[in-house]
Design a protein around this motif. Structure first.
Motif, PDB file in Angstrom:
ATOM      1  N   SER A   1      -0.824   4.241  -9.660  1.00  0.00           N
ATOM      2  CA  SER A   1      -1.024   2.834  -9.298  1.00  0.00           C
ATOM      3  C   SER A   1      -0.483   2.476  -7.919  1.00  0.00           C
ATOM      4  CB  SER A   1      -0.407   1.928 -10.373  1.00  0.00           C
ATOM      5  OG  SER A   1      -1.131   2.012 -11.578  1.00  0.00           O
ATOM      6  N   PRO A   2       0.776   2.816  -7.578  1.00  0.00           N
ATOM      7  CA  PRO A   2       1.236   2.500  -6.213  1.00  0.00           C
ATOM      8  C   PRO A   2       0.434   3.230  -5.139  1.00  0.00           C
ATOM      9  CG  PRO A   2       3.086   3.002  -7.661  1.00  0.00           C
ATOM     10  CD  PRO A   2       1.850   3.395  -8.400  1.00  0.00           C
ATOM     11  N   LEU A   3      -0.033   4.437  -5.453  1.00  0.00           N
ATOM     12  CA  LEU A   3      -0.832   5.184  -4.479  1.00  0.00           C
ATOM     13  C   LEU A   3      -2.163   4.475  -4.212  1.00  0.00           C
ATOM     14  CD1 LEU A   3      -0.195   8.828  -5.791  1.00  0.00           C
ATOM     15  CD2 LEU A   3       1.053   7.555  -4.022  1.00  0.00           C
ATOM     16  N   TRP A   4      -2.796   3.958  -5.274  1.00  0.00           N
ATOM     17  CA  TRP A   4      -4.034   3.186  -5.073  1.00  0.00           C
ATOM     18  C   TRP A   4      -3.741   1.911  -4.281  1.00  0.00           C
ATOM     19  CZ3 TRP A   4      -8.086   5.847  -5.415  1.00  0.00           C
ATOM     20  CH2 TRP A   4      -8.351   6.735  -6.453  1.00  0.00           C
ATOM     21  N   GLY A   5      -2.588   1.292  -4.524  1.00  0.00           N
ATOM     22  CA  GLY A   5      -2.234   0.096  -3.769  1.00  0.00           C
ATOM     23  C   GLY A   5      -2.149   0.380  -2.278  1.00  0.00           C
ATOM     24  N   HIS A   6      -1.524   1.487  -1.907  1.00  0.00           N
ATOM     25  CA  HIS A   6      -1.451   1.863  -0.494  1.00  0.00           C
ATOM     26  C   HIS A   6      -2.835   2.248   0.040  1.00  0.00           C
ATOM     27  CE1 HIS A   6       2.863   1.550  -0.245  1.00  0.00           C
ATOM     28  NE2 HIS A   6       3.049   2.395  -1.237  1.00  0.00           N
ATOM     29  N   ALA A   7      -3.627   2.906  -0.796  1.00  0.00           N
ATOM     30  CA  ALA A   7      -4.961   3.328  -0.352  1.00  0.00           C
ATOM     31  C   ALA A   7      -5.856   2.136  -0.022  1.00  0.00           C
ATOM     32  CB  ALA A   7      -5.621   4.200  -1.427  1.00  0.00           C
ATOM     33  N   LEU A   8      -5.664   1.016  -0.722  1.00  0.00           N
ATOM     34  CA  LEU A   8      -6.465  -0.174  -0.424  1.00  0.00           C
ATOM     35  C   LEU A   8      -6.325  -0.586   1.027  1.00  0.00           C
ATOM     36  CD1 LEU A   8      -5.811  -2.363  -3.589  1.00  0.00           C
ATOM     37  CD2 LEU A   8      -8.051  -1.641  -2.773  1.00  0.00           C
ATOM     38  N   HIS A   9      -5.131  -0.438   1.597  1.00  0.00           N
ATOM     39  CA  HIS A   9      -4.906  -0.823   2.985  1.00  0.00           C
ATOM     40  C   HIS A   9      -5.510   0.173   3.965  1.00  0.00           C
ATOM     41  CE1 HIS A   9      -2.225  -3.968   1.614  1.00  0.00           C
ATOM     42  NE2 HIS A   9      -1.491  -3.096   0.962  1.00  0.00           N
ATOM     43  N   ARG A  10      -5.708   1.397   3.507  1.00  0.00           N
ATOM     44  CA  ARG A  10      -6.104   2.458   4.428  1.00  0.00           C
ATOM     45  C   ARG A  10      -7.597   2.784   4.373  1.00  0.00           C
ATOM     46  NH1 ARG A  10      -0.927   2.898   3.253  1.00  0.00           N
ATOM     47  NH2 ARG A  10       0.517   3.761   4.781  1.00  0.00           N
ATOM     48  N   ILE A  11      -8.168   2.822   3.195  1.00  0.00           N
ATOM     49  CA  ILE A  11      -9.577   3.225   3.100  1.00  0.00           C
ATOM     50  C   ILE A  11     -10.476   2.101   2.619  1.00  0.00           C
ATOM     51  CG2 ILE A  11      -8.926   5.628   2.709  1.00  0.00           C
ATOM     52  CD1 ILE A  11      -9.620   5.273  -0.234  1.00  0.00           C
TER      53      ILE A  11
ATOM     54  N   ALA B   1      -7.007  -2.814  -7.809  1.00  0.00           N
ATOM     55  CA  ALA B   1      -7.939  -3.466  -6.883  1.00  0.00           C
ATOM     56  C   ALA B   1      -8.170  -4.922  -7.266  1.00  0.00           C
ATOM     57  CB  ALA B   1      -9.264  -2.703  -6.864  1.00  0.00           C
ATOM     58  N   ALA B   2      -8.334  -5.179  -8.564  1.00  0.00           N
ATOM     59  CA  ALA B   2      -8.604  -6.550  -9.005  1.00  0.00           C
ATOM     60  C   ALA B   2      -7.414  -7.460  -8.720  1.00  0.00           C
ATOM     61  CB  ALA B   2      -8.937  -6.552 -10.497  1.00  0.00           C
ATOM     62  N   LEU B   3      -6.203  -7.005  -8.992  1.00  0.00           N
ATOM     63  CA  LEU B   3      -5.028  -7.828  -8.734  1.00  0.00           C
ATOM     64  C   LEU B   3      -4.817  -8.035  -7.243  1.00  0.00           C
ATOM     65  CD1 LEU B   3      -2.539  -6.372 -11.385  1.00  0.00           C
ATOM     66  CD2 LEU B   3      -3.624  -8.625 -11.417  1.00  0.00           C
TER      67      LEU B   3
ATOM     68  N   LEU C   1       3.769 -13.780  -5.032  1.00  0.00           N
ATOM     69  CA  LEU C   1       4.162 -15.006  -4.333  1.00  0.00           C
ATOM     70  C   LEU C   1       5.327 -14.792  -3.378  1.00  0.00           C
ATOM     71  CD1 LEU C   1       4.002 -17.480  -7.358  1.00  0.00           C
ATOM     72  CD2 LEU C   1       2.307 -17.216  -5.539  1.00  0.00           C
ATOM     73  N   VAL C   2       6.034 -13.668  -3.512  1.00  0.00           N
ATOM     74  CA  VAL C   2       7.234 -13.460  -2.699  1.00  0.00           C
ATOM     75  C   VAL C   2       7.044 -12.378  -1.641  1.00  0.00           C
ATOM     76  CG1 VAL C   2       8.755 -14.290  -4.522  1.00  0.00           C
ATOM     77  CG2 VAL C   2       8.223 -11.854  -4.394  1.00  0.00           C
ATOM     78  N   VAL C   3       5.811 -11.884  -1.470  1.00  0.00           N
ATOM     79  CA  VAL C   3       5.522 -10.913  -0.413  1.00  0.00           C
ATOM     80  C   VAL C   3       4.414 -11.471   0.477  1.00  0.00           C
ATOM     81  CG1 VAL C   3       6.199  -8.946  -1.843  1.00  0.00           C
ATOM     82  CG2 VAL C   3       3.809  -9.651  -1.789  1.00  0.00           C
ATOM     83  N   GLU C   4       4.228 -10.817   1.620  1.00  0.00           N
ATOM     84  CA  GLU C   4       3.226 -11.271   2.572  1.00  0.00           C
ATOM     85  C   GLU C   4       1.816 -10.969   2.060  1.00  0.00           C
ATOM     86  OE1 GLU C   4       4.108  -9.315   6.191  1.00  0.00           O
ATOM     87  OE2 GLU C   4       6.159 -10.103   6.324  1.00  0.00           O
ATOM     88  N   GLN C   5       0.844 -11.702   2.619  1.00  0.00           N
ATOM     89  CA  GLN C   5      -0.548 -11.473   2.248  1.00  0.00           C
ATOM     90  C   GLN C   5      -0.975 -10.038   2.535  1.00  0.00           C
ATOM     91  OE1 GLN C   5      -1.326 -14.033   0.144  1.00  0.00           O
ATOM     92  NE2 GLN C   5      -3.338 -14.049   1.068  1.00  0.00           N
ATOM     93  N   THR C   6      -0.438  -9.450   3.606  1.00  0.00           N
ATOM     94  CA  THR C   6      -0.830  -8.086   3.964  1.00  0.00           C
ATOM     95  C   THR C   6      -0.225  -7.039   3.045  1.00  0.00           C
ATOM     96  OG1 THR C   6       1.008  -8.031   5.542  1.00  0.00           O
ATOM     97  CG2 THR C   6      -1.164  -8.662   6.390  1.00  0.00           C
ATOM     98  N   GLN C   7       0.626  -7.453   2.095  1.00  0.00           N
ATOM     99  CA  GLN C   7       1.237  -6.509   1.165  1.00  0.00           C
ATOM    100  C   GLN C   7       0.703  -6.659  -0.251  1.00  0.00           C
ATOM    101  OE1 GLN C   7       5.392  -7.631   1.870  1.00  0.00           O
ATOM    102  NE2 GLN C   7       5.693  -5.746   3.033  1.00  0.00           N
ATOM    103  N   GLN C   8      -0.405  -7.392  -0.415  1.00  0.00           N
ATOM    104  CA  GLN C   8      -0.918  -7.642  -1.765  1.00  0.00           C
ATOM    105  C   GLN C   8      -1.411  -6.367  -2.444  1.00  0.00           C
ATOM    106  OE1 GLN C   8      -0.626 -10.494  -3.488  1.00  0.00           O
ATOM    107  NE2 GLN C   8       0.533 -11.243  -1.735  1.00  0.00           N
ATOM    108  N   GLY C   9      -2.003  -5.450  -1.704  1.00  0.00           N
ATOM    109  CA  GLY C   9      -2.439  -4.189  -2.297  1.00  0.00           C
ATOM    110  C   GLY C   9      -1.267  -3.395  -2.832  1.00  0.00           C
ATOM    111  N   SER C  10      -0.199  -3.311  -2.027  1.00  0.00           N
ATOM    112  CA  SER C  10       0.980  -2.558  -2.450  1.00  0.00           C
ATOM    113  C   SER C  10       1.639  -3.194  -3.659  1.00  0.00           C
ATOM    114  CB  SER C  10       1.978  -2.464  -1.290  1.00  0.00           C
ATOM    115  OG  SER C  10       1.421  -1.764  -0.196  1.00  0.00           O
TER     116      SER C  10
END
Length: 430
Positions: free
Chosen positions: A71-81, A140-142, A347-356
């Motif tokens: 799951s965390p790996l997919w979260g990081h992948a959203l930002h990259r691919i 991805a959905a979250l 709600l406590v992280v930046e918009q650019t960190q939503q995937g992570s």
């Protein structure tokens, strides 16, 4: 007068949020329904393959472990691919895993493969490959729910819809799988990978960056689970899902032992209990939470006491209607509290960190499905009441954190921001 550059109206923004989420909700619903098709056949199939209950438990636990790690790996992948490639990669793995699982089961039933090899290949296909692939869908959905929303109310509604899609699959999948299994144990196993393959082809043909938003790229390290802003919120979610896992795994034993039923009667009674709970869960997350528009803390602080009351009732229930009522009440309580948990860390992280952050949320959920089934069955062997009381204690701990944790209170003052002009800027596919 020109409206260029102005933020969209609330009605227009809500439309864009729904447009962004619909492909993801469909994907979650289909792939989780494919997974749930197998639920009614796993136990009888394992008997036919001469696998032990412990081996079947390991198949499920290893799958949860793979989901937690991936799951965390997919979260990081959203930002990259990008979103589309993450969806296709996850669905490819899910399809391959379920196809391999069906092939292994067929060979095992034909006695062309020894039992130890069947078990080992099940761990690889159904557990590792499928578990890693299916994790991509809720992540991805979250993430889209986080990036496509600009207020706490919108975000809570969006994450509630993701949960509702999973809840619908828990109603549809087992019912369809049970009906197919009446003709053949292998039919659900054959249909599940076909559904994943068709979904992958649909994503390939229809999902484009403008149709579904994805998290924007960010620099620097992503959020860490031990961050003081996050760990209390993730702990709340862990306790909530752990309570569910503790009782979900023992419901069959509980019904059989308390009502003194045989195997077939037990299966029918458990079906009634879980179907009722599933319907309530879908109604709460899909309709009540969006309609109420409550902030995350109110959802957590309202839902948790209801779940506590449900476990208290379950601990003394000696009839089917009381057990069913307790699970319906539990679905109501967790149906309110869980969307609060899934929205709170975003709600406590930046918009650019939503995937992570969506990867961390899904990993937290996955971890409870490693601990919950193993702990629930072990405690049940000591005394049937212990797992229920442990679940009650877990929800109580979640409630205490929701009231006492500074991180939880911080969600009340966090301002949700988004790129100007749209609820989320789609990421270019690379």
């Amino acid at each position: 007068m020109s409206t260029a550059g102005r933020p969209p109206s609330s009605g227009r923004r809500a439309f864009l949020v729904r447009k962004s989420l619909i492909p993801l909700l469909i994907a979650v619903l289909v792939v989780y329904s494919a997974q749930q098709l197998l639920t009614p056949v796993l136990a009888p199939l394992s008997r036919e393959l001469t696998l032990t209950e412990t081996q079947l438990g390991l198949v499920i636990a290893v799958a949860a472990t793979a989901l937690t790690i991936a799951s965390p790996l997919w979260g990081h992948a959203l930002h990259r691919i990008g979103l589309r490639l993450v969806l296709l990669s996850g669905l490819g793995l899910a399809t391959a895993g379920l196809t391999g699982f069906a092939a292994v089961a067929a060979l095992g039933l034909d006695d062309t493969m020894p039992t130890p090899l069947v078990f080992a290949l099940m761990l690889i296909t159904r557990s590792i490959v499928f578990g890693a692939g299916v994790a991509a869908l809720p992540v991805a959905a979250l993430a889209v729910a986080g990036t496509a929303t600009t207020t706490e109310t919108e975000r809570t509604r969006a994450t509630g819809l993701v949960g509702a899609a999973q809840g619908v699959s828990m109603v549809l999948g087992p019912a369809a799988g049970g009906a197919l299994a009446a003709a053949s144990l292998m039919l659900p196993l054959y249909l599940a990978p076909i559904l994943c393959l068709l979904l992958a082809l649909w994503v390939l043909a229809t999902v484009r960056p403008p149709a579904a938003s994805a998290p924007a790229a960010h620099s620097g390290p992503g959020p860490r689970p031990w961050d003081a802003r996050l760990w209390p919120l993730l702990t709340i979610g862990f306790f909530l899902y752990l309570s569910l896992g503790l009782v979900q795994v023992i419901i069959g034993f509980l019904v059989a032992d308390r009502l003194h039923l045989g195997p077939q009667e037990t299966a029918g009674a458990v079906g009634i209990v879980l179907f009722t709970a599933g319907v309530v869960l879908v109604a709460v997350q899909g309709a009540a939470v969006p309609a109420l528009g409550w902030p995350v803390l109110r959802l957590l602080r309202t839902g948790s006491p209801i779940a506590i009351a449900a476990f208290a009732l379950l601990s003394v229930s000696e009839s089917l209607w009381l057990i069913t009522t307790a699970f319906a009440l539990l679905a109501l309580g967790l149906g309110l509290a869980i969307p609060g948990f899934t929205a709170a860390p975003t709600l406590v992280v930046e918009q650019t960190q939503q995937g992570s952050i969506s990867g961390l949320v899904n990993a937290t959920i996955g971890a409870t499905f490693i601990v919950g089934p193993l702990l629930g069955t072990a405690l049940y062997e000591i005394d049937p009441a212990i797992p229920i009381l442990t679940a009650l204690g877990a929800v109580t701990a979640a409630l205490v954190l929701a009231w006492a944790s500074p991180a939880a209170r911080r969600t009340q003052v966090t301002t949700v921001t988004a790129p100007p002009g749209t609820p989320a800027e789609p990421q270019e596919e690379r």
